[in-house]
Design a protein around this motif. Structure first.
Motif, PDB file in Angstrom:
ATOM      1  N   SER A  34       0.799  -1.227  -0.213  1.00  0.00           N
ATOM      2  CA  SER A  34      -0.081  -0.012  -0.042  1.00  0.00           C
ATOM      3  C   SER A  34       0.875   1.125   0.126  1.00  0.00           C
ATOM      4  O   SER A  34       0.385   2.481  -0.254  1.00  0.00           O
ATOM      5  N   GLY A  35       2.027   1.115   0.244  1.00  0.00           N
ATOM      6  CA  GLY A  35       3.102   2.261   0.115  1.00  0.00           C
ATOM      7  C   GLY A  35       2.905   2.939  -1.172  1.00  0.00           C
ATOM      8  O   GLY A  35       2.962   2.506  -2.472  1.00  0.00           O
ATOM      9  N   ALA A  36       3.230   4.421  -1.050  1.00  0.00           N
ATOM     10  CA  ALA A  36       2.841   5.288  -2.263  1.00  0.00           C
ATOM     11  C   ALA A  36       4.026   4.580  -3.494  1.00  0.00           C
ATOM     12  O   ALA A  36       3.690   5.022  -4.533  1.00  0.00           O
ATOM     13  N   ASN A  37       5.278   4.389  -3.215  1.00  0.00           N
ATOM     14  CA  ASN A  37       6.073   4.410  -4.220  1.00  0.00           C
ATOM     15  C   ASN A  37       6.344   2.579  -4.452  1.00  0.00           C
ATOM     16  O   ASN A  37       7.505   2.421  -5.249  1.00  0.00           O
ATOM     17  N   TYR A  38       5.555   1.665  -3.858  1.00  0.00           N
ATOM     18  CA  TYR A  38       5.921   0.178  -4.081  1.00  0.00           C
ATOM     19  C   TYR A  38       5.984  -0.327  -5.491  1.00  0.00           C
ATOM     20  O   TYR A  38       6.863  -0.985  -5.936  1.00  0.00           O
ATOM     21  N   GLU A  39       5.203   0.370  -6.375  1.00  0.00           N
ATOM     22  CA  GLU A  39       5.282   0.198  -7.820  1.00  0.00           C
ATOM     23  C   GLU A  39       6.746   0.537  -8.545  1.00  0.00           C
ATOM     24  O   GLU A  39       6.915  -0.090  -9.542  1.00  0.00           O
ATOM     25  N   HIS A  40       7.289   1.340  -7.769  1.00  0.00           N
ATOM     26  CA  HIS A  40       8.395   1.683  -8.516  1.00  0.00           C
ATOM     27  C   HIS A  40       9.749   0.880  -7.991  1.00  0.00           C
ATOM     28  O   HIS A  40      10.874   1.063  -8.509  1.00  0.00           O
ATOM     29  N   LEU A  41       9.485  -0.180  -7.199  1.00  0.00           N
ATOM     30  CA  LEU A  41      10.529  -0.972  -6.633  1.00  0.00           C
ATOM     31  C   LEU A  41      10.520  -2.068  -7.784  1.00  0.00           C
ATOM     32  O   LEU A  41       9.923  -2.411  -8.551  1.00  0.00           O
ATOM     33  N   ASN A  42      12.075  -2.666  -7.795  1.00  0.00           N
ATOM     34  CA  ASN A  42      12.202  -3.625  -8.696  1.00  0.00           C
ATOM     35  C   ASN A  42      11.961  -5.018  -8.258  1.00  0.00           C
ATOM     36  O   ASN A  42      11.578  -5.172  -7.023  1.00  0.00           O
ATOM     37  N   ALA A  43      12.235  -5.990  -9.128  1.00  0.00           N
ATOM     38  CA  ALA A  43      11.851  -7.384  -8.573  1.00  0.00           C
ATOM     39  C   ALA A  43      12.773  -7.774  -7.362  1.00  0.00           C
ATOM     40  O   ALA A  43      12.236  -8.399  -6.447  1.00  0.00           O
TER      41      ALA A  43
END
Length: 97
Positions: A34-43
């Motif tokens: 649910s963190g705002a930048n989770y989608e920007h993390l790599n695998a």
């Protein structure tokens, strides 16, 4: 008793009930995702965070004195740190000579 059953019994004694560990892991991951930048993390970063959540879940549902959980958390955090360094290094432009 099969080898698999024996292993599962040993792991259950060390880490706690699998259903409880899975539930706790998923609850922790729900918060992380649910963190705002989770989608920007790599695998690598996402997987490290998942594994850290799983190790936390094992510690709070099983043997809290089992030091290997904490050592594994440090290891996965180090792998995530290295992934950050690799991304930063790839984004740093070398000076033109």
């Amino acid at each position: 008793m099969s080898d698999v059953d024996s292993t599962l019994n040993e792991r259950g004694a060390r880490y706690g009930n699998y259903s409880d560990v899975a539930s706790t892991t998923q609850q922790l991951m729900s918060i992380v995702e649910s963190g705002a930048n989770y989608e920007h993390l790599n695998a690598e970063q996402k997987t490290s965070l998942f594994m850290i959540c799983n190790k936390i879940a094992r510690a709070v549902n099983g043997d809290p004195q089992y030091f290997d959980n904490y050592r594994d958390i440090a290891g996965y955090a180090t792998l995530a740190e290295r992934a950050c360094e690799a991304v930063r290094g790839a984004n740093v432009k070398s000076p033109v000579e």
